[in-house]
Design an enzyme around this catalytic site. Structure first.
Site, PDB file in Angstrom:
ATOM      1  N   HIS A 128      65.466 -69.065  -2.808  1.00  0.00           N
ATOM      2  CA  HIS A 128      66.450 -69.069  -3.928  1.00  0.00           C
ATOM      3  C   HIS A 128      67.946 -68.471  -3.335  1.00  0.00           C
ATOM      4  O   HIS A 128      68.247 -67.805  -2.319  1.00  0.00           O
ATOM      5  CB  HIS A 128      66.303 -67.838  -4.719  1.00  0.00           C
ATOM      6  CG  HIS A 128      66.140 -66.401  -4.205  1.00  0.00           C
ATOM      7  ND1 HIS A 128      67.180 -65.582  -4.168  1.00  0.00           N
ATOM      8  CD2 HIS A 128      64.657 -65.943  -3.752  1.00  0.00           C
ATOM      9  CE1 HIS A 128      66.445 -64.313  -3.446  1.00  0.00           C
ATOM     10  NE2 HIS A 128      65.145 -64.842  -3.350  1.00  0.00           N
ATOM     11  N   ASP A 129      69.082 -69.201  -3.937  1.00  0.00           N
ATOM     12  CA  ASP A 129      70.376 -68.848  -3.490  1.00  0.00           C
ATOM     13  C   ASP A 129      70.970 -69.443  -2.289  1.00  0.00           C
ATOM     14  O   ASP A 129      71.730 -69.078  -1.770  1.00  0.00           O
ATOM     15  CB  ASP A 129      70.738 -67.304  -3.723  1.00  0.00           C
ATOM     16  CG  ASP A 129      70.302 -66.692  -5.109  1.00  0.00           C
ATOM     17  OD1 ASP A 129      71.328 -67.061  -5.985  1.00  0.00           O
ATOM     18  OD2 ASP A 129      69.283 -66.142  -5.097  1.00  0.00           O
ATOM     19  N   GLY A 146      66.007 -66.237   1.250  1.00  0.00           N
ATOM     20  CA  GLY A 146      67.159 -66.257   0.205  1.00  0.00           C
ATOM     21  C   GLY A 146      68.306 -65.993   0.823  1.00  0.00           C
ATOM     22  O   GLY A 146      68.561 -65.330   1.726  1.00  0.00           O
TER      23      GLY A 146
END
Length: 273
Positions: A128-129, A146
């Site tokens: 994520h991200d 992340g």
């Protein structure tokens, strides 16, 4: 006009495409694929078979996804509560078997981005991200935690593990089976059980057309930056004064000065020569 822009999508009868999904011209959805309601497929994209696309996921034109890849499932972050965050993959990227990518989080960037013309090999993972640049290669099993940032043309060797919030500069090379806990300078070469800077990615620079003079300047600046005399701040000032007009050197200087959450990956004291 490209014929793809006019061609009707081809969807195998065993595939499930939920109402609301946006399917561009010339898209091919192969056997047993699942495409969620908030997915968007650009012109000429292809899902070969057994691909799962979920969440708010957008694939650019001509992206090719191989069997058993899963893109857009909820991020592995316990703070995630189902927010409509996004995953965006740029055009002409290839995603190989069993690769996974997760959307962003509301407490992060809210979007995970993978650039154009990337090669994401078998079993690689983009968490994520993350923000992955263009022409990046992630070899089998390479894993990004992340919030990782990866610059253009970087190569991550097989079974590489990158700690969350780490930055990897453009044209960097990460050796296989390397644990990366610190930021990697542009054009840098790192490897080891816990990554240490080994020098510059000279082979990659030559392959990408960097000239002899540019490589010489980078080598000299590298030795100055990571020498033992003075502080890093002083050495950065010295290199800036000497190489202000050499763009690749200034890329490294700007990268180091822009350090944020993680330390810079450094060489061993006796390896800078």
């Amino acid at each position: 006009m490209d014929d793809t822009a006019k061609a009707a999508p081809m969807i195998h009868p065993t595939a499930i495409v939920e109402p609301g999904a946006k399917i561009g011209p010339g898209v091919k959805v192969g056997p047993y694929c699942i495409v969620g309601a908030n997915v968007e497929l650009g012109a000429g994209a292809e899902l070969i078979s057994h691909v799962v696309l979920a969440g708010h996921t957008t694939l650019g034109a001509r992206v090719r996804v191989h069997p058993f890849a899963v893109l857009g499932q909820p991020p592995q972050d316990m703070k995630y509560k189902g927010e409509p965050t996004r995953l965006v993959v740029g055009e002409d990227t290839i995603v190989r078997e069993h690769a996974t990518m997760h959307p962003g989080t509301a407490t992060g960037r809210s979007v995970t981005e993978v650039g154009s013309k990337c090669l994401i090999m078998v079993g690689a993972h983009v968490a994520h991200d993350c923000k992955v640049g263009n022409n990046v290669v992630m070899v089998n099993g390479a894993t990004l935690g992340g919030h990782v940032e990866v610059g253009d043309f970087a190569i991550l060797g097989g079974i590489t593990a990158v700690h969350q919030f780490v930055r990897i500069g453009k044209y960097a090379m990460i050796g296989g089976m390397t644990g990366v806990e610190g930021d990697v300078i542009p054009y840098g070469l790192v490897m080891g059980d816990r990554a240490r800077l080994q020098g510059l990615n000279i082979v990659g620079l030559k392959r990408r057309g960097f000239g002899r003079e540019q490589i010489h300047d980078l080598r000299t600046a590298y030795r100055l930056l990571f020498a033992q005399e003075g502080t890093l701040a002083e050495r950065l000032d010295d290199v800036t004064e000497l190489y202000a007009k050499v763009a690749p050197v200034m890329d490294i200087v700007a990268f180091i000065r822009g350090a944020n959450n993680r330390p810079i990956c450094l060489p061993k004291a006796d390896t800078v020569a």
